[in-house]
Design a protein around this motif. Structure first.
Motif, PDB file in Angstrom:
ATOM      1  N   TRP A 185       0.821  -1.205   0.000  1.00  0.00           N
ATOM      2  CA  TRP A 185       0.000   0.000   0.000  1.00  0.00           C
ATOM      3  C   TRP A 185       0.861   1.264   0.000  1.00  0.00           C
ATOM      4  O   TRP A 185       0.535   2.263  -0.663  1.00  0.00           O
ATOM      5  CB  TRP A 185      -0.926  -0.016   1.208  1.00  0.00           C
ATOM      6  CG  TRP A 185      -1.718   1.237   1.415  1.00  0.00           C
ATOM      7  CD1 TRP A 185      -1.451   2.242   2.283  1.00  0.00           C
ATOM      8  CD2 TRP A 185      -2.923   1.618   0.725  1.00  0.00           C
ATOM      9  NE1 TRP A 185      -2.404   3.230   2.198  1.00  0.00           N
ATOM     10  CE2 TRP A 185      -3.322   2.877   1.249  1.00  0.00           C
ATOM     11  CE3 TRP A 185      -3.698   1.020  -0.261  1.00  0.00           C
ATOM     12  CZ2 TRP A 185      -4.451   3.531   0.801  1.00  0.00           C
ATOM     13  CZ3 TRP A 185      -4.837   1.690  -0.707  1.00  0.00           C
ATOM     14  CH2 TRP A 185      -5.199   2.917  -0.178  1.00  0.00           C
ATOM     15  N   SER A 235       0.711   4.242  -2.737  1.00  0.00           N
ATOM     16  CA  SER A 235       0.305   5.562  -2.266  1.00  0.00           C
ATOM     17  C   SER A 235       1.244   6.668  -2.712  1.00  0.00           C
ATOM     18  O   SER A 235       0.901   7.848  -2.587  1.00  0.00           O
ATOM     19  CB  SER A 235       0.227   5.576  -0.729  1.00  0.00           C
ATOM     20  OG  SER A 235      -0.753   4.661  -0.269  1.00  0.00           O
ATOM     21  N   PRO A 269      -0.610   7.711  -6.769  1.00  0.00           N
ATOM     22  CA  PRO A 269      -1.906   7.098  -7.099  1.00  0.00           C
ATOM     23  C   PRO A 269      -2.689   7.854  -8.165  1.00  0.00           C
ATOM     24  O   PRO A 269      -3.619   7.301  -8.754  1.00  0.00           O
ATOM     25  CB  PRO A 269      -2.641   7.135  -5.768  1.00  0.00           C
ATOM     26  CG  PRO A 269      -2.104   8.351  -5.102  1.00  0.00           C
ATOM     27  CD  PRO A 269      -0.667   8.474  -5.516  1.00  0.00           C
ATOM     28  N   ASP A 270      -2.347   9.131  -8.393  1.00  0.00           N
ATOM     29  CA  ASP A 270      -3.132   9.963  -9.299  1.00  0.00           C
ATOM     30  C   ASP A 270      -2.699   9.718 -10.742  1.00  0.00           C
ATOM     31  O   ASP A 270      -1.511   9.764 -11.060  1.00  0.00           O
ATOM     32  CB  ASP A 270      -2.950  11.430  -8.944  1.00  0.00           C
ATOM     33  CG  ASP A 270      -3.913  12.330  -9.687  1.00  0.00           C
ATOM     34  OD1 ASP A 270      -4.857  11.797 -10.301  1.00  0.00           O
ATOM     35  OD2 ASP A 270      -3.729  13.559  -9.667  1.00  0.00           O
ATOM     36  N   SER A 328       1.024  12.483  -4.083  1.00  0.00           N
ATOM     37  CA  SER A 328       0.855  11.314  -3.230  1.00  0.00           C
ATOM     38  C   SER A 328      -0.604  11.182  -2.806  1.00  0.00           C
ATOM     39  O   SER A 328      -1.412  12.106  -2.980  1.00  0.00           O
ATOM     40  CB  SER A 328       1.751  11.417  -1.996  1.00  0.00           C
ATOM     41  OG  SER A 328       1.310  12.473  -1.157  1.00  0.00           O
ATOM     42  N   PHE A 329      -0.932  10.026  -2.215  1.00  0.00           N
ATOM     43  CA  PHE A 329      -2.300   9.811  -1.767  1.00  0.00           C
ATOM     44  C   PHE A 329      -2.650  10.753  -0.619  1.00  0.00           C
ATOM     45  O   PHE A 329      -3.795  11.188  -0.491  1.00  0.00           O
ATOM     46  CB  PHE A 329      -2.490   8.359  -1.343  1.00  0.00           C
ATOM     47  CG  PHE A 329      -3.915   7.995  -1.054  1.00  0.00           C
ATOM     48  CD1 PHE A 329      -4.924   8.308  -1.947  1.00  0.00           C
ATOM     49  CD2 PHE A 329      -4.256   7.344   0.127  1.00  0.00           C
ATOM     50  CE1 PHE A 329      -6.254   7.983  -1.680  1.00  0.00           C
ATOM     51  CE2 PHE A 329      -5.572   7.011   0.398  1.00  0.00           C
ATOM     52  CZ  PHE A 329      -6.572   7.335  -0.509  1.00  0.00           C
ATOM     53  N   LEU A 386      -3.673  13.974  -2.219  1.00  0.00           N
ATOM     54  CA  LEU A 386      -5.006  13.842  -2.812  1.00  0.00           C
ATOM     55  C   LEU A 386      -6.089  13.913  -1.749  1.00  0.00           C
ATOM     56  O   LEU A 386      -7.157  14.497  -1.969  1.00  0.00           O
ATOM     57  CB  LEU A 386      -5.105  12.526  -3.581  1.00  0.00           C
ATOM     58  CG  LEU A 386      -4.199  12.358  -4.806  1.00  0.00           C
ATOM     59  CD1 LEU A 386      -4.569  11.090  -5.558  1.00  0.00           C
ATOM     60  CD2 LEU A 386      -4.279  13.558  -5.717  1.00  0.00           C
ATOM     61  N   GLN A 387      -5.830  13.318  -0.585  1.00  0.00           N
ATOM     62  CA  GLN A 387      -6.804  13.403   0.501  1.00  0.00           C
ATOM     63  C   GLN A 387      -7.032  14.855   0.922  1.00  0.00           C
ATOM     64  O   GLN A 387      -8.162  15.276   1.186  1.00  0.00           O
ATOM     65  CB  GLN A 387      -6.327  12.586   1.694  1.00  0.00           C
ATOM     66  CG  GLN A 387      -6.320  11.087   1.475  1.00  0.00           C
ATOM     67  CD  GLN A 387      -5.843  10.343   2.707  1.00  0.00           C
ATOM     68  OE1 GLN A 387      -6.275  10.609   3.820  1.00  0.00           O
ATOM     69  NE2 GLN A 387      -4.948   9.396   2.515  1.00  0.00           N
ATOM     70  N   LYS A 430     -12.381   6.170  -9.996  1.00  0.00           N
ATOM     71  CA  LYS A 430     -11.506   4.999  -9.839  1.00  0.00           C
ATOM     72  C   LYS A 430     -11.265   4.411 -11.228  1.00  0.00           C
ATOM     73  O   LYS A 430     -12.158   3.839 -11.846  1.00  0.00           O
ATOM     74  CB  LYS A 430     -12.160   3.977  -8.914  1.00  0.00           C
ATOM     75  CG  LYS A 430     -12.337   4.481  -7.490  1.00  0.00           C
ATOM     76  CD  LYS A 430     -12.977   3.460  -6.582  1.00  0.00           C
ATOM     77  CE  LYS A 430     -14.437   3.249  -6.922  1.00  0.00           C
ATOM     78  NZ  LYS A 430     -15.135   2.405  -5.924  1.00  0.00           N
ATOM     79  N   ARG A 483      -5.700   3.443 -10.453  1.00  0.00           N
ATOM     80  CA  ARG A 483      -5.328   4.846 -10.323  1.00  0.00           C
ATOM     81  C   ARG A 483      -6.572   5.658 -10.009  1.00  0.00           C
ATOM     82  O   ARG A 483      -7.702   5.203 -10.173  1.00  0.00           O
ATOM     83  CB  ARG A 483      -4.682   5.360 -11.617  1.00  0.00           C
ATOM     84  CG  ARG A 483      -3.319   4.740 -11.918  1.00  0.00           C
ATOM     85  CD  ARG A 483      -2.270   5.276 -10.971  1.00  0.00           C
ATOM     86  NE  ARG A 483      -0.945   4.751 -11.280  1.00  0.00           N
ATOM     87  CZ  ARG A 483      -0.199   4.056 -10.453  1.00  0.00           C
ATOM     88  NH1 ARG A 483      -0.668   3.766  -9.245  1.00  0.00           N
ATOM     89  NH2 ARG A 483       1.001   3.644 -10.786  1.00  0.00           N
ATOM     90  N   VAL A 535     -11.307   6.574   2.241  1.00  0.00           N
ATOM     91  CA  VAL A 535     -10.004   5.897   2.166  1.00  0.00           C
ATOM     92  C   VAL A 535     -10.185   4.382   2.243  1.00  0.00           C
ATOM     93  O   VAL A 535      -9.509   3.621   1.545  1.00  0.00           O
ATOM     94  CB  VAL A 535      -9.079   6.403   3.293  1.00  0.00           C
ATOM     95  CG1 VAL A 535      -7.791   5.587   3.336  1.00  0.00           C
ATOM     96  CG2 VAL A 535      -8.771   7.879   3.100  1.00  0.00           C
ATOM     97  N   ILE A 544     -11.196   3.097  -1.097  1.00  0.00           N
ATOM     98  CA  ILE A 544     -10.052   3.090  -2.016  1.00  0.00           C
ATOM     99  C   ILE A 544      -9.164   1.884  -1.731  1.00  0.00           C
ATOM    100  O   ILE A 544      -8.640   1.236  -2.651  1.00  0.00           O
ATOM    101  CB  ILE A 544      -9.252   4.398  -1.895  1.00  0.00           C
ATOM    102  CG1 ILE A 544     -10.130   5.594  -2.293  1.00  0.00           C
ATOM    103  CG2 ILE A 544      -8.009   4.354  -2.765  1.00  0.00           C
ATOM    104  CD1 ILE A 544     -10.661   5.532  -3.709  1.00  0.00           C
TER     105      ILE A 544
END
Length: 485
Positions: A97, A101, A104-105, A111-112, A115-116, A133, A142, A370, A373
Motif C-alpha cells: 500500500w 500511495s 496514485p493519481d 501522493s495519496f 489527494l486526501q 476509480k 489509479r 479511504v 479506495i
C-alpha cells in the motif's frame, strides 16, 4: 377550489406572517416548503460555489477555515493500518500500500496524502468532491479527481431533469444513483459528455436532508455575512486611503478661504537677487527655497492641523468580529480556533472539545472514502504481489485513525495518554495512529535504539522495568491476543 384555498393558507396561515405576529415591520419570509433538490437546484448550488471560490481568493477567513478543515480532517493523510488476522500478511500489505500511495493519481505525481487534502478542501469549499476509480496504462488502479461543476445534466437530457436525472446524477427506479454525467472540453467552447457508472466514482459529501444528491458548501448559510464583511472592509479601506491622501488642513475663522485670499495665494512676490535687482517670484516657491523642507506660510487667522483618521472605529471592529464569529459558526468551526485569543481555560477547552467533535465526525466520512479506495486497490495488489497471495479471509479489515485532535494543553493530554496506555484503556495503535505513524515500525525503531544503547553500556528505563523489556512483554500480549482471536 383547492388551489385557491391553498394559496390563501400560504399567504395568511404562516406562523411568521407579519399580520398574525402583530408586527407589520417584521420581514416577510416566503420560502416554500419543498424537496431539497428544489431548494438547492443547479443554479442556486453553482452560484454558492462561485461566490465561495471568489471569497477564498479574496478573504483570509475562508482560506483559514479551509486550511483548518483540511488539517484536522485528514492532516498529512489518513494512514491505513491493515488489521487482518495474519500479522505477516498485514506487514506485506502495508508495504504494498505504501508503494501504491506514492503516485496514485493518473494525472499528476501527487501522493495519496496530498489527494486526501485536495478532496477534503474541495468538500469544504464546494460541498463535494468527485474521485474516479480508473486504471493506468499498466492496468494498475489509479485515481482521477475532478471538480463538482463538471458534473451536470447534458443539454440534450434537460427534458428529463427531475425525473430520472437530477443535476447530473442519473437515477434508477428506486431513486438510487447509477451514474454521473461528466463534461469534458475538447476544444474551446466545445464539450463532450460521458456518463460515469456510479460504482466507479467516489462522491465525497455529507447530505443534510433526505433525497439530496449534490453537496452544499459548508459556508452556504453565511454567504451574506461573507459578502457584508468583504464590503465593509473595502469601504473602510477606501476611507483609509482617502484619509491618507489628506495630510493637513488649513482653516480660518470663516471656515473657508475668501476669494481675496485665494487671489493673494496665487499672487507673486518681489525679491532682490544677489545683484541688487528686483525679481518677481512665486510666493510658495520663494518660501520653499528660503526655508527648505515642507514649509508653509499662514495668514492671520489661519490655523494649520495635521489630518487624523479614527476609522475603523472600535464599534466597527467589534462588528467585524461578530461577523467573523458568525461565519465560523456557520462553518462549524469555533471562532477561537480560527482566531486564537486569551480566554478562560474551561471555556477554551469546551470550545476546543466542540471543534474536536466536529472534525472527528467529518473525518469519519474521509475514513470511509479511504477504506473504499483500499478495497479497490488491494485486489490488484493481491493478484500481482507474491507475498500477498495467501490472503486471510478478513484481508479487507483496516484501522484508520483521525489526525491529532485540537488541544490546548499538550502536556496534560500526553500525561493522560500515558496513564490510559499503562492501564490498558488505550493501545499503541491509538497513540501512534493519529500522528500518522505505524506502531510496528515505531517498535522496531525503538528496539534498535535500545539495543544500540545497551551496546554502549546505557540502559534507558521507565520506572523499574527497561523499555526493551516492556516492549517485549507488550508484543507478547498482542501476539497472544491475535492467536486467541
Amino acid at each position: 377550489m383547492n388551489y385557491f384555498r391553498n394559496l390563501v393558507a400560504a399567504i395568511f396561515g404562516r406562523y411568521y406572517n407579519p399580520q398574525r405576529s402583530g408586527d407589520p415591520t417584521r420581514t416577510w419570509i416566503s420560502s416554500p416548503l419543498q424537496d431539497s433538490r428544489k431548494d438547492w437546484d443547479k443554479a442556486t448550488r453553482e452560484e454558492q460555489v462561485r461566490l465561495i471560490r471568489h471569497f477564498e481568493q479574496t478573504t483570509g477567513i475562508v482560506s483559514r477555515l479551509a486550511d483548518l478543515f483540511e488539517c484536522y480532517t485528514v492532516g498529512t493523510g489518513l494512514m491505513v493500518h491493515p488489521s487482518s488476522s495474519s500479522a505477516d500478511w498485514n506487514q506485506a500489505a502495508k508495504n504494498s500500500w505504501s508503494v501504491w500511495s506514492q503516485f496514485p493519481d493518473i494525472a499528476s505525481r501527487q501522493s495519496f496524502g496530498t489527494l486526501q487534502g485536495l478532496v477534503a478542501r474541495s468538500w469544504f469549499l464546494d460541498g463535494e468532491a468527485f474521485v474516479l476509480k480508473t486504471l493506468g496504462q499498466s492496468g494498475r488502479p489509479r485515481l482521477q479527481l475532478f471538480e463538482g461543476h463538471r458534473i451536470c445534466t447534458p443539454p440534450s437530457l434537460q427534458p428529463r431533469e427531475g425525473t430520472g436525472i437530477i443535476d447530473g446524477v442519473e437515477l434508477d427506479g428506486n431513486a438510487r444513483p447509477i451514474g454521473y454525467w461528466l463534461w469534458t472540453e475538447r476544444k474551446m467552447g466545445e464539450r463532450s459528455w460521458e456518463m460515469l457508472p456510479a460504482d466507479t466514482v467516489e462522491h465525497v459529501f455529507e447530505p443534510a436532508r433526505p433525497g439530496q444528491y449534490r453537496g452544499i458548501p459548508f459556508l452556504a448559510s453565511v454567504l451574506r455575512h461573507l459578502h457584508d464583511l468583504d464590503d465593509l472592509q473595502a469601504y473602510e479601506m477606501r476611507a483609509a486611503k482617502d484619509a491618507s491622501a489628506i495630510s493637513h488642513v488649513i482653516s480660518n475663522d470663516a471656515g473657508e478661504l475668501p476669494p481675496s485670499l485665494m487671489q493673494k495665494l496665487r499672487s507673486t512676490t518681489t525679491t532682490t537677487n544677489v545683484a541688487g535687482q528686483s525679481v518677481t517670484e512665486n510666493r510658495a516657491e520663494y518660501v520653499k527655497n528660503e526655508l527648505g523642507g515642507r514649509s508653509i506660510v499662514l495668514r492671520t487667522g489661519e490655523k494649520y492641523e495635521q489630518h487624523k483618521s479614527d476609522r475603523p472605529s472600535v464599534a466597527a471592529r467589534e462588528f467585524w468580529k461578530d461577523l467573523k464569529a458568525e461565519i465560523c459558526t456557520g462553518a462549524g468551526i469555533p471562532f477561537v480556533v480560527a482566531y486564537p485569543e486569551s480566554m478562560q481555560g474551561t471555556v477554551y477547552r469546551g470550545a476546543l472539545d466542540a471543534a474536536d467533535a466536529f472534525f472527528r465526525s467529518r473525518s469519519l466520512v474521509m475514513q470511509d472514502f479511504v477504506r473504499r479506495i483500499w478495497s479497490y486497490v488491494m485486489p490488484y495488489e493481491i493478484n500481482n504481489t507474491p507475498a500477498l497471495k495467501q490472503r486471510p479471509a478478513d484481508w479487507f479489515k483496516v484501522t484508520i485513525h483521525p489526525p491529532r485532535s485540537v488541544n490546548v494543553d499538550v502536556g496534560y493530554n500526553s500525561a493522560a495518554a500515558i496513564s490510559e496506555l499503562e492501564s490498558g484503556l488505550r493501545t499503541y495503535d491509538e497513540v501512534y495512529g493519529p500522528r500518522g505513524l505505524d506502531w510496528r515500525e515505531q517498535f522496531d525503531r525503538l528496539a534498535e535504539q535500545q539495543a544500540y544503547a545497551r551496546s554502549k553500556g546505557l540502559v534507558l528505563s521507565i520506572g523499574d522495568t527497561s523499555t526493551a523489556q516492556q516492549m517485549d512483554d507488550r508484543q507478547s500480549q498482542l501476539d497472544n491476543a491475535q492467536r486467541t482471536t
